[in-house]
Scaffold this active site. Sequence first.
Site, PDB file in Angstrom:
ATOM      1  CE  LYS A 110      -4.526   0.733   0.330  1.00  0.00           C
ATOM      2  NZ  LYS A 110      -5.543  -0.169  -0.232  1.00  0.00           N
ATOM      3  CG  ASP A 150      -6.471   3.132  -1.569  1.00  0.00           C
ATOM      4  OD1 ASP A 150      -6.863   1.969  -1.549  1.00  0.00           O
ATOM      5  OD2 ASP A 150      -6.495   3.848  -0.549  1.00  0.00           O
TER       6      ASP A 150
END
Length: 420
Positions: A110, A150
Amino acid sequence: MIDQIHEDKNVCIDCQTRLGNILQTDNFTSEEIHLLDKPKRMIIFTVPVKMDSGEVKTFNAYRVQYSDARGPGKGGVRFHPEVEEEEVKNLAFLMALKCALVDVPFGGAKGGVEVDPKKLSKGELERLSRSFMREIHPFIGEQVDIPAPDVNTNAEVMGWMVDEYAKIQGKFVPGIITGKPLSLGGSKGRTEATALGGAYVLRTYLERTGKTVEGSTVAIQGFGNVGAHIARILHEWGAKIVAVSDSKQALYNEEGFDIPALLAAADSGRLSNDTGAEVISNDELITLEVDVLIPAAISHQINKHNVNDIKTKLILEMANDPVTTASDAILEEKQITVIPDILANAGGVMVSYFEWVQNSSNDYWTVEKVYSELETRMVAAVNSVMDDCEAEGYCNLRKQSYLLSVKRIIEAERARGRLS
Ligand code: NAD
């Protein structure tokens, strides 16, 4: 077991807590757990951006590659003012579990930049995206770590990033990033993939427990990409969507909403109440007596303030981390089934995987093929969790999902010879 884990500044505290919860139900060695309680690699860096004023500002940025046991890192990049290291670690850990659970050959990663993109001009946003790629490019790659969109990043941002990577490499490498525009090697079906994957999971779960989507009453928190698409799909499959919400309002209609009309009336993704539905509070939506409650907005929406009033018997977690850890234990006591985020919302990473496969092979799929592969793999994932649950004689789907993921990651670590 968890007490024996040494204190280490790199440890992901939240991940350790989550691992602690599953350690109570199975035996892992501390050596195995040490491979999972902190990330494999963290890149902490700054991203310089020339602002429209001519001034150069630097923004804090992170990329956490949590696990590489099962394959290259995979996970989104968010642009948000509250991005910080611990949260990125936790989200990267969840990505590692999610990829293992749905059996795609990726580790977990991430990334994020601490920035409020709403305060940037379009030009500044593009320069930020390109600068991010210039700084991170030595640490990513098609077989190393593959970013994706995201929070506050989208196909347009991925387009700028893949273009910047092409300039650095001197060649176009579409598989470096997923969630790209279709014209740059994106996959058909990516936009609705998360919602459709969740709908397949829900349908399979209901069928295995003697129920059907058709006729089920559903309340959905969040009417963005995921919430609006899952409302449309479940409505098409015969469910009665009795409540929906966005960040501004929640609407209730006992008879069930005409979802196509609601979608048509929505103004740039915002719900419109032209239908004359009853306005309720978000907490009232969460505590409605419905067959299925679907949190599809932001994290920690089921918490100590509302958990004791929850009346549904089934929660499908389409948002990431919508239930606090303490509330999760209360839901278990109340025998409320939770289909966890790492299973329910894995359709997005699944189609990202399809995109990467298509980029590697230069063979681009029809949307029918994307849907059919997505269905096969999501149904297989929910079945494997439910089979394990039945074999164990109890059914906490979150614990069982974590257990299955951790076992798969440990198996790959062992096969690599990283364990004694
Ligand atoms: P989005 O920004 O398109 O939509 C979010 C929706 O939630 C909006 O309707 C917003 O108004 C609403 N919302 C925000 N705060 C709210 C609040 N306090 N109460 C009620 N509604 C609120 O985002 P999205 O892509 O639909 O993602 C939703 C969730 O699903 C997030 O948790 C995200 O991390 C998760 N998720 C998304 C994907 C994907 O592919 N988009 C994949 C996996 C997980």
